[in-house]
Design a protein around this motif. Sequence first.
Motif, PDB file in Angstrom:
ATOM      1  N   ALA A   9       0.872  -1.177   0.000  1.00  0.00           N
ATOM      2  CA  ALA A   9       0.000   0.000   0.000  1.00  0.00           C
ATOM      3  C   ALA A   9       0.906   1.223   0.000  1.00  0.00           C
ATOM      4  O   ALA A   9       1.741   1.382   0.895  1.00  0.00           O
ATOM      5  CB  ALA A   9      -0.906   0.002   1.224  1.00  0.00           C
ATOM      6  N   ASN A  23      -7.478  -1.081   2.415  1.00  0.00           N
ATOM      7  CA  ASN A  23      -7.468  -1.984   1.263  1.00  0.00           C
ATOM      8  C   ASN A  23      -6.828  -3.327   1.587  1.00  0.00           C
ATOM      9  O   ASN A  23      -7.288  -4.377   1.133  1.00  0.00           O
ATOM     10  CB  ASN A  23      -6.732  -1.337   0.089  1.00  0.00           C
ATOM     11  N   TRP A  26      -9.142  -5.649   3.601  1.00  0.00           N
ATOM     12  CA  TRP A  26     -10.214  -6.153   2.738  1.00  0.00           C
ATOM     13  C   TRP A  26      -9.688  -7.227   1.800  1.00  0.00           C
ATOM     14  O   TRP A  26     -10.287  -8.298   1.657  1.00  0.00           O
ATOM     15  CB  TRP A  26     -10.819  -5.001   1.936  1.00  0.00           C
ATOM     16  N   SER A  68      -1.449  -0.926  -4.235  1.00  0.00           N
ATOM     17  CA  SER A  68      -2.519   0.069  -4.227  1.00  0.00           C
ATOM     18  C   SER A  68      -1.938   1.439  -3.928  1.00  0.00           C
ATOM     19  O   SER A  68      -1.060   1.584  -3.083  1.00  0.00           O
ATOM     20  CB  SER A  68      -3.597  -0.282  -3.188  1.00  0.00           C
ATOM     21  N   PRO A 156     -10.380   3.507  -1.563  1.00  0.00           N
ATOM     22  CA  PRO A 156     -10.937   2.184  -1.241  1.00  0.00           C
ATOM     23  C   PRO A 156     -12.040   1.706  -2.171  1.00  0.00           C
ATOM     24  O   PRO A 156     -12.039   0.545  -2.594  1.00  0.00           O
ATOM     25  CB  PRO A 156     -11.435   2.351   0.199  1.00  0.00           C
ATOM     26  N   PHE A 159     -10.454   0.821  -5.511  1.00  0.00           N
ATOM     27  CA  PHE A 159      -9.628  -0.380  -5.374  1.00  0.00           C
ATOM     28  C   PHE A 159     -10.493  -1.630  -5.329  1.00  0.00           C
ATOM     29  O   PHE A 159     -10.229  -2.615  -6.033  1.00  0.00           O
ATOM     30  CB  PHE A 159      -8.768  -0.277  -4.111  1.00  0.00           C
ATOM     31  N   ARG A 160     -11.542  -1.601  -4.530  1.00  0.00           N
ATOM     32  CA  ARG A 160     -12.365  -2.802  -4.363  1.00  0.00           C
ATOM     33  C   ARG A 160     -13.128  -3.145  -5.632  1.00  0.00           C
ATOM     34  O   ARG A 160     -13.223  -4.323  -6.016  1.00  0.00           O
ATOM     35  CB  ARG A 160     -13.330  -2.612  -3.189  1.00  0.00           C
TER      36      ARG A 160
END
Length: 402
Positions: A9, A23, A26, A68, A156, A159-160
């Motif tokens: 990250a 992130n 998750w 990320s 977030p 990213f998801r």
Amino acid sequence: MPYRAVMAAVGDELLRGIVREDNASWLAAELFKLGWQLEVIEVLPDCEEALLDFLRRWMGKVDLVFVSGGLGSTPDDKTRTAIAHYLGTPLVLCDDLFDQIVLRHPEEMRYYLESVRASQGAVPQGAEPVFNPIGTALGMCFSRDTTTVIVLPGIPWEFRAMAEEFLKQFPRGDRYSAQIVVVGWFEMDLKEKIAELLVGREEGFSFLPAPNSVTLVISGKREDVEDLEKKVRSLVGEDCLPPGVFSLPQAVIEEAASKGFMIASAESCTGGMVGEVITEIPGSSQAFLGSAVCYSNESKENVLGVSREILERDGAVSRPCALSMAIGARKIYKARLAVAITGIAGPEGGSREKPVGTVWFGVSGLGEDKAVERHFSGDRQTIRRLATATALELFWRRLKGA
């Protein structure tokens, strides 16, 4: 052997505590469900050399590298150029994909998007661009030395959304896991209860304590894990959430919806936290009508109908007030069941008779109306979280018994 992954990250703001890194946790959970092993999570500064060092250490040693962050358009965003230097190729514009992003936005935004096209619409030559369905920065993907590298924005929700598309394509690992959520237990109590099951086992066990519950995670061969899960559930009994249910809010909604009951809440010291966690569950509208946040005595009286006599004689943090709040919430929402919370979260406001951490809960509907008192310790936010979890447990147990 399980599939292996690592993650970096990127962002100075993460290292300074300005932004919380979500992130990685998750992604770890999603990979765990797939039977993958996330071996390392590193937080890196906005520095090309830091990311290059990370890639050099892990390429060829794991199946997957996730990165990320650092794909914005400001000078501190260096991930894009770091990847280009690693590959030894120039950045090239992906106009076709970026055009789709531009056209997705209203006219007044397009001038700004054109100004960042040269950065957010570019990927290193030889890398595959990854479309961003929500934001403006393209991601990228490439493979080298048996390792696939996926680079996505750090925001977030972006990213998801982008990572989920990759997760759908990943093969399932050979490691199976099961999660059992036990409500109202402490971690040590659960360990003691199932101690005999843990002796001499090859499976992995993790105990994850949370406010008012413990999640037991068992990992190993599918048949062995399934056998252990049955034994644990038999030992712990009615305090386990049903299979496939991993949180109290989910359990509350599924239990209420399955029986056709509509529920509501009234909140004082939690300030809407019960309503928040319940409405995070998809489909919560099937069973949840709303939460009345009545912080002041005046709102308790005017909205929920708590009598002035109760407030003056017993106080807002009392059995009569909690019960009256629950009855009032059930009436104004026309709900079958309502739970109310009123307490002292601190750090001020406590007394010898009612110290900080004193919380009363009222339950009205689907049986006898009642109020229960709890005493919590910790800072303000901890007390509020514990009170929220207790209210959810009261919902769940009353719904189960209906």
